[in-house]
Scaffold this active site. Structure first.
Site, PDB file in Angstrom:
ATOM      1  N   ASP A  35      -0.961 -37.091  38.048  1.00 40.38           N
ATOM      2  CA  ASP A  35      -1.910 -36.781  39.107  1.00 40.38           C
ATOM      3  C   ASP A  35      -1.107 -36.468  40.380  1.00 40.38           C
ATOM      4  O   ASP A  35       0.121 -36.600  40.407  1.00 40.38           O
ATOM      5  CB  ASP A  35      -2.882 -37.948  39.313  1.00 40.38           C
ATOM      6  CG  ASP A  35      -4.229 -37.487  39.864  1.00 40.38           C
ATOM      7  OD1 ASP A  35      -4.276 -36.468  40.583  1.00 40.38           O
ATOM      8  OD2 ASP A  35      -5.241 -38.156  39.590  1.00 40.38           O
ATOM      9  N   GLU A  41     -13.238 -39.310  45.721  1.00 40.16           N
ATOM     10  CA  GLU A  41     -12.215 -40.320  45.444  1.00 40.16           C
ATOM     11  C   GLU A  41     -12.408 -41.577  46.302  1.00 40.16           C
ATOM     12  O   GLU A  41     -13.527 -42.048  46.487  1.00 40.16           O
ATOM     13  CB  GLU A  41     -10.824 -39.693  45.551  1.00 40.16           C
ATOM     14  CG  GLU A  41     -10.666 -38.540  44.544  1.00 40.16           C
ATOM     15  CD  GLU A  41      -9.247 -38.048  44.368  1.00 40.16           C
ATOM     16  OE1 GLU A  41      -8.314 -38.847  44.300  1.00 40.16           O
ATOM     17  OE2 GLU A  41      -9.080 -36.814  44.257  1.00 40.16           O
TER      18      GLU A  41
END
Length: 629
Positions: A309, A515
């Site tokens: 990521d 997020e």
């Protein structure tokens, strides 16, 4: 020598030279007729260590100058959330940007094409005028794998319309706690629904051929994109839903809840898998060799590439980047093949090079990574068709795709309440009525109804971000021309009482987030939503439409609400909401998430012993289509 005259000798030498030149220009790896394995082997034996490490490096487009691409043999470039070549950039602008980077890659010594990746997580969501589909939390409601496959096909075309061949989708997280800020990226709390929804992968990539070897990636050419199953694994199971945190669960629990959708994805030929920021029982997933190499690569036979990521290696340590050489060692050592650096790439390249040269990381690990990256590039035809053209630009935001998104909106709506008694439903509303009030912060706000990961990373408010239909506009499009539609975003009680409305539609919910910014311990709808409900629903028959990325606190308002619709984050095609409210189509959606009464019940998932929801998993009322409308 006597038998050769001089001219004959000259001719013979010329032939030898020509043969040598031909031999030099024919490279097996550039020959599409050669098997992929042969091409990989041929190319890898020509590559230097620097070129191999370059392939393992993914950098952000803002640092991907032509010089950098060529000099470092960079393997991949990405757009971070909201990272665009220009404000409201056209498909042609995107194509020109991607192609300029690609041409630099092709001019390098071996001419290995780079692969450009982007978060296309509910349609091609970074791009102006793209079709924005409902977020996954809504799509799970449909339990319709064929619809999800079509959405994958449409998304692939729109991503390719901008010259991009790689999408960081789908998110196959199983969100077990709605306090998580990424819960809307998850199809369901139930892994079986998430497994069903992996049908988006053949939509994005194409149907895997019947004779495919298990775990081998497949991408069917220029109208398809490489997909990415993410985030491996347990991202949806963290304590209190805290993003990037720790998933405390037994191995049996991890494998029975969070692993199954990866088995489906690998079986469908997914090209890449992205590793999760989160930890399992205290061990960072980015550093977990047992799960990344031992399980995913060795046991499950995944043959695509594993990608980190964003700054995933940095975040192995706390604080991030505290000991980067350690992070490189354990991250690459765990089995990560491509590293999303994304800015400080020379540090990554230098550290990794040092570690290989000093036998800290074995060459075999580098070769495994590069082989996997090249396999995906060869299989998807990137060597044959590295440069995009403008032939698909008309696919971006096409009417056909918008109609598909509208269908997805209709099927994702869940009717939670409809009148005080079953024999007296409020919905569907009549199209012809004297005066209709439309209220609420989310009624005329395209940004709010799209949510996070739309145009920018965190999402936007307002109606100027892209093209689409707000719910207010959809209502106006649907009602009879004689019906007076009055819009007041936050009316006071006196306004409502004095206007003698026949009905009211109140659209409220959460503001956009993505997020960690979406992590919430209270899960309330944004003000002035509650006061709008109070002012309107006490006086006039009202339908409340909730725009949210997850179940939110509704119990305190339920008694005063006549009809309640969960619309999740429907995207640009708000017309789908009006389609159901006015009976052109019926409500069919069933909750793919448990709707709690109070947050202190959380986490609470279907099958739990303490299960006492406001609306249970699988709940959803239906309506009858109206003829008189």
């Amino acid at each position: 020598m006597g038998r050769f005259s001089t001219p004959k000798l000259g001719f013979f030498l010329l032939l030898c030279c020509l043969a040598a030149v031909t031999e030099a220009t024919y490279m097996k790896y550039k020959d599409p007729k050669q098997p992929v394995g042969v091409r990989i082997k041929d190319l890898m034996k020509r590559m230097t260590l620097a070129e191999k490490i370059g392939q393992m490096t993914q950098i952000e487009r803002t640092v991907a100058t032509p010089d950098v691409m060529k000099k470092y043999s960079i393997g991949s470039v990405l757009s971070g959330g909201g990272s665009v070549p220009a404000d409201k950039a056209t498909p042609e602008t995107w194509i020109n940007m991607v192609n300029s980077m690609q041409k630099a890659s092709l001019s390098s010594r071996l001419g290995i094409p780079m692969i450009y990746g982007i978060d296309a997580v509910h349609g091609h969501n970074n791009v102006y005028k793209a079709t924005i589909f409902p977020h996954n939390v809504g799509l799970g409601v449909t339990r319709d794998p064929q619809l999800i496959k079509k959405i994958g096909e449409a998304t692939a075309l729109e991503v390719r319309a901008t010259g991009i061949p790689y999408a960081f989708a789908p998110c196959i997280a199983v969100c077990r706690d709605p306090r998580w800020g990424r819960c809307y990226e998850s199809y369901s709390e139930d892994h079986k629904i998430v497994q069903l929804m992996t049908e988006i992968i053949p939509g994005l990539q194409g149907d895997i051929p019947a004779n495919s070897k298990k775990g081998v990636p497949f991408v069917a050419g220029k109208t398809k994109v490489a997909a990415c199953a993410k985030h491996y694994m347990g991202d949806g199971g963290t304590t209190k839903g805290i993003n990037e945190n720790n998933t405390a669960i037994s191995e049996a629990g991890l494998f029975s809840i969070h692993l199954p959708a990866y088995l489906n994805s690998i079986g469908k030929g997914v090209a890449t898998v992205m590793v999760s920021y989160s930890s399992w029982n205290g061990k960072k997933m980015h550093a977990d060799r047992d799960l990344v190499t031992g399980l995913l690569k060795n046991k499950l036979k995944f043959r695509g590439f594993v990608i980190s990521d964003w700054q995933g290696l940095d975040r192995i340590t706390s604080p991030p980047h505290a000991n980067y050489s350690y992070s490189v060692d354990v991250g690459v050592g765990a089995g990560i093949d491509m590293v999303m650096v994304p800015y400080n790439f020379t540090e990554f390249i230098d550290d990794l090079t040092y570690q290989v040269k000093h036998n800290i990381i074995p060459m075999s690990r580098i070769d495994d990574a590069v082989k996997r990256i090249l396999r995906v590039k060869f299989i998807m035809g990137l060597f044959e068709n590295p440069v995009a053209d403008n032939s698909l630009v008309n696919q971006l935001g096409s009417q056909e795709h918008r109609e598909l998104a509208r269908e997805a909106v209709r099927k994702s709506l869940v009717l939670l309440k409809n009148g005080e008694a079953a024999d007296k439903p409020l919905l569907p509303l009549p199209k012809k009525t004297a005066k209709l009030l439309v209220a609420g912060s989310h009624a005329d706000n395209l940004g709010y109804q799209c949510g996070g990961w739309t145009i920018t990373w965190q999402g936007l408010g307002g109606n100027d971000l892209t093209s689409g239909t707000t719910i207010l506009q959809a209502i106006k499009n649907t009602v009879d021309p004689t019906t007076q539609v009055v819009y007041n975003e936050n009316p006071d009680a006196d306004f409502v009482k004095s206007n003698k409305f026949s009905y009211a539609i109140v659209v409220v919910g959460e503001h956009p987030y993505a997020e960690t910014f979406g992590d919430s311990l209270n899960l309330t709808i944004s003000e002035p939503g509650p006061s709008t409900i109070h002012n309107v629903c006490g006086t006039v028959k009202c339908v409340v439409v909730v725009i949210s990325g997850r179940p939110v606190v509704m119990q305190p308002y339920l008694e005063s609400i006549d009809a309640l619709v969960a619309a999740w984050l429907p995207g640009t095609e708000g017309q789908g909401v009006a389609d159901n409210l006015f009976g052109d189509y019926v409500f069919t959606g069933k909750l793919a998430r448990t709707w709690f009464k109070t947050v202190d019940q959380l986490p609470m998932n279907v099958g739990d012993p303490h299960y006492d929801p406001l609306f249970p998993f699988g709940f959803g009322l239906t309506t009858k289509p109206t003829k008189q409308n």
